[in-house]
Design a protein around this motif. Structure first.
Motif, short mmCIF file in Angstrom:
data_model
loop_
_atom_site.label_atom_id
_atom_site.label_comp_id
_atom_site.label_asym_id
_atom_site.label_seq_id
_atom_site.Cartn_x
_atom_site.Cartn_y
_atom_site.Cartn_z
N THR A 83 0.12 -47.90 95.61
CA THR A 83 -0.85 -48.24 94.57
C THR A 83 -2.20 -48.56 95.19
N VAL A 128 5.30 -49.56 94.91
CA VAL A 128 6.04 -49.93 93.71
C VAL A 128 6.86 -48.74 93.26
N GLU A 129 7.80 -48.97 92.33
CA GLU A 129 8.62 -47.90 91.80
C GLU A 129 7.76 -46.95 90.96
N HIS A 162 8.19 -45.68 88.04
CA HIS A 162 8.06 -45.97 86.62
C HIS A 162 7.07 -47.11 86.34
N LYS A 163 6.56 -47.74 87.38
CA LYS A 163 5.58 -48.79 87.20
C LYS A 163 4.15 -48.31 87.47
N CYS A 164 3.97 -47.00 87.57
CA CYS A 164 2.67 -46.46 87.95
C CYS A 164 2.14 -45.49 86.90
N LEU A 183 -2.64 -53.92 84.62
CA LEU A 183 -1.43 -54.71 84.90
C LEU A 183 -1.18 -55.72 83.79
N CYS A 222 -0.44 -53.52 80.34
CA CYS A 222 0.65 -52.54 80.33
C CYS A 222 1.74 -52.82 81.34
N GLY A 223 1.49 -53.74 82.28
CA GLY A 223 2.47 -53.97 83.34
C GLY A 223 2.56 -52.80 84.30
N LEU A 224 1.47 -52.04 84.46
CA LEU A 224 1.46 -50.84 85.29
C LEU A 224 0.40 -50.95 86.38
N GLU A 251 -1.80 -45.88 76.97
CA GLU A 251 -2.25 -46.97 77.84
C GLU A 251 -3.61 -47.50 77.39
#
Length: 561
Positions: free
Chosen positions: A145, A151-152, A154-156, A174, A177-179, A203
């Motif tokens: 990132t 990070v995984e 699905h978190k991007c 972040l 969206c927690g991304l 998003e």
């Protein structure tokens, strides 16, 4: 050994490379190895790994991986290929667990995992191992990132080319969206295979809605706000045009700053597109529209592409007909039992709507509901703050004369001249409109309009300290004014009102009182209203020797009064 005894090992490869005509040079490459079911994977510890070969104790050939694989594969007699046997398939299927184990054992390996995968193999036999690795990596922190390390997938999200994305900071993404934004160093084709989405409409909506639109409010205070809103509107326009199902989410998004007449308001209110207009109706006073019509702020300088969103959402300029329908709905939704004491905004909105209807009435316009029926359908605010039916309220003025004397002065005047004071209590008065009267006879317009809605008129000859004293002192000047009569002729319903108040059916005592109203015809001289002559009719006969009313229109209804 770089790991424990479960199979993580280190290896070194010495390669002799010929550089043109020069002597061969020795290149040393370090590998991290991981073993699973007789299958070893060797991952080069370099920034940009190159394609590596598959080994069966000796190198055979490359298949598309940027890491080496060693296993007891069954090869052809020429050692140029592998047999497609169940045993070889079993060993092939162990490549993915070994690769994923290496990523879990070493973060440095995980940071290069996407580069190790290389290109998708052409051969279906080896493509199966490649796909197993891709599926396994979706749960492994392997995507670099911008600011938060690995990070995984699905978190991007990929940064992408959306016009609005440049205004979305990592912290905002972040929080909302927690991304995380994937770094540019990640191979883009591998991010696509891992299912990492590109920043888009979903998003953007989450960022704009987060914390009640805090991003919109923050960007409004910056000098670049026009650029920000232009990019956001452009992104939304492109998104809706590519997928019309996104329209529902867009209609619920309060992202349009409203125009405001509050000088100290640093951040405007934000509204959805429902009921939004580009500008107010130019022919109607702005102050009447502020509480009824949400208008897009004029402080935004939008690009042509951004304005395409407004066109798509049918945001247009306000027109008179639409404004009158909005005003009609506003005054009709007021219940008769509602009090306006703690609802000043809504009371103001009601008066704004009623003012617009008054204008329509004065212009002779016809609404979907006749004026007589409108009076029976609505309630009007009283001095006490309650909304009551029109027939339970009385007017505030009589022929423009409204109470202006201080409280108690009327009683004092009555006492001085020996007239008993009387205080009517039969009906409450209509609340005074909260707007300053701009035109000379605007109060008379309200008087006629409210009377047409059913309000009770004032008895001009009642012996009331509240009204009759001021009427006696000032009403003569009104009735002797040609401008008043000219205005009355132009106002629809005014002559009917005057006929009702001054016509032949009115009691004789009222006529006697009106005829004796004092008129100042000079600095020190007064005359009764009955002693004045119509200038147009008598000036040729009497010259300057008579006291005249000047400017009375040649209308039989006027002169009959």
């Amino acid at each position: 050994a770089l790991g424990d005894d479960s199979g993580a090992r280190a290896a070194t490869l010495l390669e002799a490379r010929a550089e043109g005509a020069a002597e061969a040079v020795c290149v040393t490459t370090h590998f991290q190895m991981h073993v699973r079911d007789e299958v070893s994977v060797a991952l080069p510890i370099i920034e940009e790994p190159r394609p590596q070969r598959i080994y069966s104790f000796l190198p055979v050939r490359a298949v598309g991986f940027n890491f080496a694989v060693q296993a007891p594969f069954h090869t052809t007699a020429s050692r140029t290929d592998f047999h497609r046997t169940p045993e070889n398939a079993r060993r092939r299927d162990a490549i993915a667990p070994a690769f994923l184990g290496a990523c879990s054992a070493n973060e440095e390996v995980a940071s290069r995992a996407l580069k190790y995968l290389g290109h998708e193999p052409v051969e279906s036999f080896w493509r199966a191992a490649w796909l197993d690795i891709v599926i396994g990596l979706r749960c492994v922190p392997c995507v670099q990132t911008v600011k938060n390390g690995l990070v995984e997938p699905h978190k991007c999200v990929v940064h992408g080319e959306d016009p609005a994305v440049k205004w979305i900071y990592d912290e905002s993404l972040l929080d909302a969206c927690g991304l995380f934004f994937a770094a540019e160093s990640n191979p883009k084709d591998m991010l696509r295979h891992l299912g990492v989405p590109t920043f888009g409409f979903k998003e953007l909506v989450m960022c704009l809605e987060h914390k009640d639109g805090s991003l919109l409010q923050d960007m409004w205070l910056r000098p670049t706000r026009s650029a920000f809103f232009s990019d956001v509107y452009t992104s939304c326009s492109d998104a809706v045009q590519s997928d019309v199902s996104r329209l529902d989410a867009l209609l619920k998004l309060p992202m349009f700053p409203l125009a405001s007449n509050l000088i100290r308001q640093r951040v405007p209110a934000f509204s959805t597109v429902t009921g939004l207009y580009l500008s107010a109706c130019e022919s109607v006073p702005q102050v009447w529209q502020d509480s009824l019509v949400p208008v897009l702020s004029k402080e935004l300088e939008l690009t042509r592409r951004a304005r395409s969103l407004l066109d798509c959402l049918s945001v247009t300029d306000m027109d008179e007909s639409t404004l009158e329908q909005i005003a009609l709905l506003e005054v009709m939704r007021r219940p008769s039992s509602q009090t306006g004491e703690d609802d000043s905004h809504n009371v103001r909105a009601f008066w704004c709507g009623l003012s617009i209807l008054l204008r329509a009435y004065a212009l002779g316009r016809t609404l979907s509901l006749p004026w007589a029926e409108l009076g029976a359908a609505i309630a009007l605010p009283s001095d006490s703050g309650h909304f009551l039916p029109a027939d339970q309220l009385r007017l505030r003025s009589f022929l423009t004369i409204d109470r202006q004397l201080p409280e108690g002065l009327g009683d004092d005047i009555c006492a001085f001249v020996g007239v008993p004071a009387h205080h009517p209590t039969a009906a409450e008065r209509v609340m005074r409109a909260p707007f300053a009267m701009q035109e000379p006879f605007e109060r008379f317009d309200w008087e006629v309009f409210l009377w047409s809605l059913g309000c009770q008129p004032i008895d001009p000859a009642s012996r009331s300290s509240e009204e009759s004293v001021e009427m006696t002192l000032r009403l003569g000047a009104v009735l002797s004014s040609g401008a008043f009569w000219q205005h009355s002729v132009r106002l629809p319903g005014a002559m009917g009102y005057l006929q009702h108040m001054l016509g032949s059916e009115v009691a004789l005592r009222v006529h006697c009182w009106l005829r004796q109203l004092p008129i100042f015809v000079g600095p020190t001289r007064a005359a009764d209203l009955r002693d004045l002559f119509l200038h147009e009719a008598f000036h040729d006969l009497g010259g300057s020797h008579l006291d005249y009313i000047v400017g009375v229109p040649a209308c039989e209804k006027v002169r009959s009064h």
